[in-house]
Design a protein around this motif. Structure first.
Motif, PDB file in Angstrom:
ATOM      1  N   ALA A   1       0.816  -1.223   0.000  1.00  0.00           N
ATOM      2  CA  ALA A   1       0.000   0.000   0.000  1.00  0.00           C
ATOM      3  C   ALA A   1       0.847   1.268   0.000  1.00  0.00           C
ATOM      4  O   ALA A   1       0.442   2.285  -0.559  1.00  0.00           O
ATOM      5  CB  ALA A   1      -0.941  -0.006   1.196  1.00  0.00           C
TER       6      ALA A   1
ATOM      7  N   ALA B   1      -1.966  -8.425   1.889  1.00  0.00           N
ATOM      8  CA  ALA B   1      -3.332  -8.316   2.405  1.00  0.00           C
ATOM      9  C   ALA B   1      -3.624  -6.885   2.842  1.00  0.00           C
ATOM     10  O   ALA B   1      -2.713  -6.086   3.056  1.00  0.00           O
ATOM     11  CB  ALA B   1      -3.522  -9.277   3.581  1.00  0.00           C
ATOM     12  N   ARG B   2      -4.900  -6.576   3.004  1.00  0.00           N
ATOM     13  CA  ARG B   2      -5.306  -5.242   3.470  1.00  0.00           C
ATOM     14  C   ARG B   2      -4.682  -4.901   4.813  1.00  0.00           C
ATOM     15  O   ARG B   2      -4.424  -3.753   5.116  1.00  0.00           O
ATOM     16  CB  ARG B   2      -6.819  -5.170   3.593  1.00  0.00           C
ATOM     17  CG  ARG B   2      -7.534  -5.174   2.283  1.00  0.00           C
ATOM     18  CD  ARG B   2      -9.018  -5.060   2.500  1.00  0.00           C
ATOM     19  NE  ARG B   2      -9.716  -5.179   1.238  1.00  0.00           N
ATOM     20  CZ  ARG B   2     -11.013  -5.346   1.146  1.00  0.00           C
ATOM     21  NH1 ARG B   2     -11.752  -5.417   2.225  1.00  0.00           N
ATOM     22  NH2 ARG B   2     -11.572  -5.446  -0.041  1.00  0.00           N
ATOM     23  N   SER B   3      -4.462  -5.917   5.641  1.00  0.00           N
ATOM     24  CA  SER B   3      -3.869  -5.716   6.966  1.00  0.00           C
ATOM     25  C   SER B   3      -2.395  -5.336   6.886  1.00  0.00           C
ATOM     26  O   SER B   3      -1.792  -4.972   7.887  1.00  0.00           O
ATOM     27  CB  SER B   3      -3.998  -7.008   7.784  1.00  0.00           C
ATOM     28  OG  SER B   3      -3.276  -8.055   7.144  1.00  0.00           O
TER      29      SER B   3
ATOM     30  N   SER C   1     -10.391  -9.917   3.288  1.00  0.00           N
ATOM     31  CA  SER C   1      -9.293  -9.772   4.246  1.00  0.00           C
ATOM     32  C   SER C   1      -8.385 -11.002   4.286  1.00  0.00           C
ATOM     33  O   SER C   1      -7.476 -11.065   5.096  1.00  0.00           O
ATOM     34  CB  SER C   1      -9.867  -9.529   5.645  1.00  0.00           C
ATOM     35  OG  SER C   1     -10.652 -10.647   6.040  1.00  0.00           O
TER      36      SER C   1
END
Length: 194
Positions: free
Chosen positions: A14, A52-54, A95
């Motif tokens: 990200a 992952a989004r995390s 997720s």
């Protein structure tokens, strides 16, 4: 990147950091092209990477069929071993990581925080038209999961992970050179080695 060799798998975090893997090494490359660090991971056969989004990084090793889950800084969180009959690709859906296992047409959802594994419903034997030999997955336009099935030469689309919503022409691949999928904005990319 002399310390890395030929990159076999890539992903973008990200924050714009490029993750590039070769053999059993994972390089973290800043947006300006600086190699920030290289970490040893896997058993020498990294076939795919996903973020992952995390912020967790999933590193899939084809030889050992293991999923290595790392923190965003490259430190190891856990290893998921002996859970997949084969391992050719990894993506993210919601997720969770989705591990692709061409043997038996398996798709496995793995929670990065716990390592809990569940078969993805769309790959269940009773699902008509399911992928026979999936090679890769990606979450694409509209949040749907796109699954390349090189046996049926098609790409399957599922919005909820349980039902097939659409199907269109895909790539075949051959041997270890299996087709890969990637999404960027509204675009879906399907690649095949020459």
């Amino acid at each position: 990147f002399p310390d890395l060799g030929k990159a076999r798998a890539v992903a973008v975090a990200a924050d714009g950091t490029l993750l590039a893997a070769s053999a059993g090494r994972l390089a973290f490359i800043t947006p300006d092209g600086t190699v920030e660090r290289i970490v040893d991971v896997g058993n020498g056969d990294i076939v795919d990477i996903a973020v992952a989004r995390s912020g967790h990084i999933g590193v899939l090793d084809g030889r050992s069929r293991a999923l290595f889950i790392l923190k965003a800084d490259g430190s190891m969180v856990r290893t998921v071993e002996n859970a997949f009959p084969s391992a050719s690709g990894i993506g993210v859906f919601g997720s969770r990581f989705i591990v692709v296992s061409p043997s038996g047409g398996g798709l496995y959802a793995v929670a990065p925080e716990t390592g809990k594994i569940e078969p993805l419903g769309v790959s269940a034997p009773e699902v008509e038209g399911r992928a026979i030999q999936p090679s890769d997955v990606t979450q694409g336009p509209g949040g749907a999961l796109y699954i390349n099935d090189f046996e049926r030469k098609s790409i399957i689309v599922t919005r909820d992970g349980t039902a097939i919503d659409d199907r269109f022409a895909g790539l075949t691949g051959g041997g270890i050179a299996v087709p890969r999928l990637a999404a960027w904005g509204p675009l879906l990319f399907a690649t095949e080695l020459l």
